[in-house]
Design a protein around this motif. Structure first.
Motif, PDB file in Angstrom:
ATOM      1  N   ILE A  66     -27.275 -25.082 -14.014  1.00 49.62           N
ATOM      2  CA  ILE A  66     -25.855 -25.195 -13.711  1.00 49.62           C
ATOM      3  C   ILE A  66     -25.615 -24.753 -12.270  1.00 49.62           C
ATOM      4  N   LYS A  67     -24.744 -25.459 -11.605  1.00 53.33           N
ATOM      5  CA  LYS A  67     -24.459 -25.124 -10.207  1.00 53.33           C
ATOM      6  C   LYS A  67     -23.802 -23.752 -10.100  1.00 53.33           C
ATOM      7  N   GLY A  68     -24.192 -23.002  -9.088  1.00 51.59           N
ATOM      8  CA  GLY A  68     -23.581 -21.701  -8.845  1.00 51.59           C
ATOM      9  C   GLY A  68     -22.106 -21.814  -8.525  1.00 51.59           C
ATOM     10  N   SER A  69     -21.695 -23.002  -8.090  1.00 53.94           N
ATOM     11  CA  SER A  69     -20.282 -23.222  -7.770  1.00 53.94           C
ATOM     12  C   SER A  69     -19.461 -23.588  -9.009  1.00 53.94           C
ATOM     13  N   ALA A  70     -20.146 -23.876 -10.118  1.00 53.53           N
ATOM     14  CA  ALA A  70     -19.434 -24.162 -11.372  1.00 53.53           C
ATOM     15  C   ALA A  70     -18.833 -22.861 -11.900  1.00 53.53           C
ATOM     16  N   THR A  71     -17.808 -22.989 -12.733  1.00 50.34           N
ATOM     17  CA  THR A  71     -17.117 -21.793 -13.226  1.00 50.34           C
ATOM     18  C   THR A  71     -17.552 -21.436 -14.645  1.00 50.34           C
ATOM     19  N   LEU A  72     -17.178 -20.245 -15.058  1.00 54.03           N
ATOM     20  CA  LEU A  72     -17.430 -19.835 -16.444  1.00 54.03           C
ATOM     21  C   LEU A  72     -16.708 -20.787 -17.393  1.00 54.03           C
ATOM     22  N   ILE A  95     -19.684  -9.888 -19.199  1.00 55.53           N
ATOM     23  CA  ILE A  95     -20.689  -9.693 -18.161  1.00 55.53           C
ATOM     24  C   ILE A  95     -20.562  -8.281 -17.620  1.00 55.53           C
ATOM     25  N   TYR A  96     -21.582  -7.458 -17.869  1.00 55.58           N
ATOM     26  CA  TYR A  96     -21.534  -6.046 -17.462  1.00 55.58           C
ATOM     27  C   TYR A  96     -20.236  -5.379 -17.902  1.00 55.58           C
ATOM     28  N   GLY A  97     -19.854  -5.595 -19.153  1.00 59.14           N
ATOM     29  CA  GLY A  97     -18.679  -4.924 -19.707  1.00 59.14           C
ATOM     30  C   GLY A  97     -17.355  -5.586 -19.328  1.00 59.14           C
ATOM     31  N   GLU A  98     -17.383  -6.487 -18.375  1.00 59.68           N
ATOM     32  CA  GLU A  98     -16.164  -7.186 -17.955  1.00 59.68           C
ATOM     33  C   GLU A  98     -15.984  -8.423 -18.836  1.00 59.68           C
ATOM     34  N   ARG A  99     -14.763  -8.615 -19.360  1.00 58.57           N
ATOM     35  CA  ARG A  99     -14.505  -9.742 -20.244  1.00 58.57           C
ATOM     36  C   ARG A  99     -13.798 -10.887 -19.504  1.00 58.57           C
ATOM     37  N   TYR A 100     -14.238 -12.090 -19.771  1.00 58.96           N
ATOM     38  CA  TYR A 100     -13.632 -13.290 -19.185  1.00 58.96           C
ATOM     39  C   TYR A 100     -13.221 -14.203 -20.336  1.00 58.96           C
ATOM     40  N   LYS A 118     -11.847 -18.904 -14.826  1.00 63.55           N
ATOM     41  CA  LYS A 118     -11.848 -19.761 -13.631  1.00 63.55           C
ATOM     42  C   LYS A 118     -12.443 -19.021 -12.449  1.00 63.55           C
ATOM     43  N   ILE A 119     -13.701 -18.618 -12.606  1.00 64.56           N
ATOM     44  CA  ILE A 119     -14.413 -17.918 -11.542  1.00 64.56           C
ATOM     45  C   ILE A 119     -15.831 -18.474 -11.509  1.00 64.56           C
ATOM     46  N   SER A 120     -16.358 -18.654 -10.309  1.00 65.99           N
ATOM     47  CA  SER A 120     -17.667 -19.312 -10.206  1.00 65.99           C
ATOM     48  C   SER A 120     -18.792 -18.386 -10.652  1.00 65.99           C
ATOM     49  N   LEU A 121     -19.857 -18.978 -11.161  1.00 63.35           N
ATOM     50  CA  LEU A 121     -21.021 -18.211 -11.589  1.00 63.35           C
ATOM     51  C   LEU A 121     -21.555 -17.383 -10.426  1.00 63.35           C
ATOM     52  N   GLY A 122     -21.520 -17.995  -9.233  1.00 62.34           N
ATOM     53  CA  GLY A 122     -22.031 -17.317  -8.052  1.00 62.34           C
ATOM     54  C   GLY A 122     -21.360 -15.987  -7.778  1.00 62.34           C
ATOM     55  N   ASP A 129     -29.677 -11.388 -14.751  1.00 62.85           N
ATOM     56  CA  ASP A 129     -28.519 -10.849 -15.473  1.00 62.85           C
ATOM     57  C   ASP A 129     -28.465 -11.402 -16.898  1.00 62.85           C
ATOM     58  N   LYS A 130     -28.171 -10.508 -17.821  1.00 64.30           N
ATOM     59  CA  LYS A 130     -27.953 -10.915 -19.207  1.00 64.30           C
ATOM     60  C   LYS A 130     -26.458 -10.822 -19.495  1.00 64.30           C
TER      61      LYS A 130
END
Ligand code: ZN
Ligand code: ZN
Ligand code: ZN
Ligand code: ZN
Length: 224
Positions: A66-72, A95-100, A118-122, A129-130
């Motif tokens: 998946i592209k790093g520019s793609a979003t969650l 992700i690290y305790g942060e919820r999206y 609406k935030i990119s994977l990058g 990262d798990k």
């Protein structure tokens, strides 16, 4: 002392000397320029490509790029299509305790609302990262994800599947042949024939499909 011939010039790409008039023509075919342009294009096209493993309950897994520019949100849409979507339940990455969350709070009174997908994977994930994904907070399907690698490259579209587990084989509770359906009342698996007369109402019969959400809620299969 010779005077330099200002009517000529050196091609900055291949260092050959040309007259001003001949230069325009040369540029169209200069191998040095062609190579440089291609490199620039390559660079422009190239971005971070995330290699992600997605797993659930031991025998369901997917390897995707998946592209790093793609979003969650893009990843959420993909997971819904291939594995989990039944009736539009909420979903969430952790992700690290942060919820999206797939649900965006209008305003965050207490400051503890989940963030937007609406935030990119990058921006939120790095190599190794798990992270976790949950779909439906009633009958929850849990997925475990990990970034295995990040490379520079280009893929068509935002996401592509590299590999997927073969469909698991389920055995009919009654005749021991291969099962095709599961019963949401007694939670046993049956073949098409045995499901009809095993004693539960036929409304509880659900198709067995290659998804960690098989037999859960209204899940009947993927869009792929
Ligand atoms: Zn040249
Ligand atoms: Zn549902
Ligand atoms: Zn059977
Ligand atoms: Zn049953």
């Amino acid at each position: 002392m010779g005077r330099s011939d200002t009517s000529r010039g050196e091609c900055r790409f291949c260092k050959k000397s040309f007259s001003g008039r001949g230069f325009g023509k040369h540029l169209l075919t200069c191998p040095g320029k062609k190579e440089r342009d291609e490199n620039l294009n390559e660079k422009k096209r190239k971005g971070d490509i995330y290699y992600i493993k997605i797993a659930a309950y031991g025998f369901y897994w997917l390897h995707v790029e998946i592209k790093g520019s793609a979003t969650l949100l893009d990843l959420d849409e993909f997971l819904r299509e291939i594995w989990v979507e039944c009736c539009g339940h909420l979903s969430q990455f952790t992700i690290y305790g942060e919820r999206y969350s797939s649900y965006e709070e209008e305003d965050d009174w207490w400051g503890d609302a989940p963030k937007s997908m609406k935030i990119s994977l990058g921006k939120v994930l790095d190599v190794k990262d798990k992270f976790d994904y949950e779909y439906d907070f009633g009958s929850t399907t849990h997925l475990a994800l990990q970034v295995l690698d990040i490379r520079k490259g280009f893929i068509k579209g935002k996401i592509r599947i590299l590999a997927r587990n073969n469909p698991p084989v389920y055995i009919c509770e009654k005749c021991k042949n291969i099962a095709s359906q599961t019963c949401q009342a007694c939670w046993d698996d049956f073949c098409d024939k045995c499901i009809e007369d095993h004693g539960c109402d036929e409304d509880y019969a659900m198709p067995l499909v290659n998804s960690p959400r098989t037999g859960v809620c209204g899940y009947v299969g993927d869009a792929y």
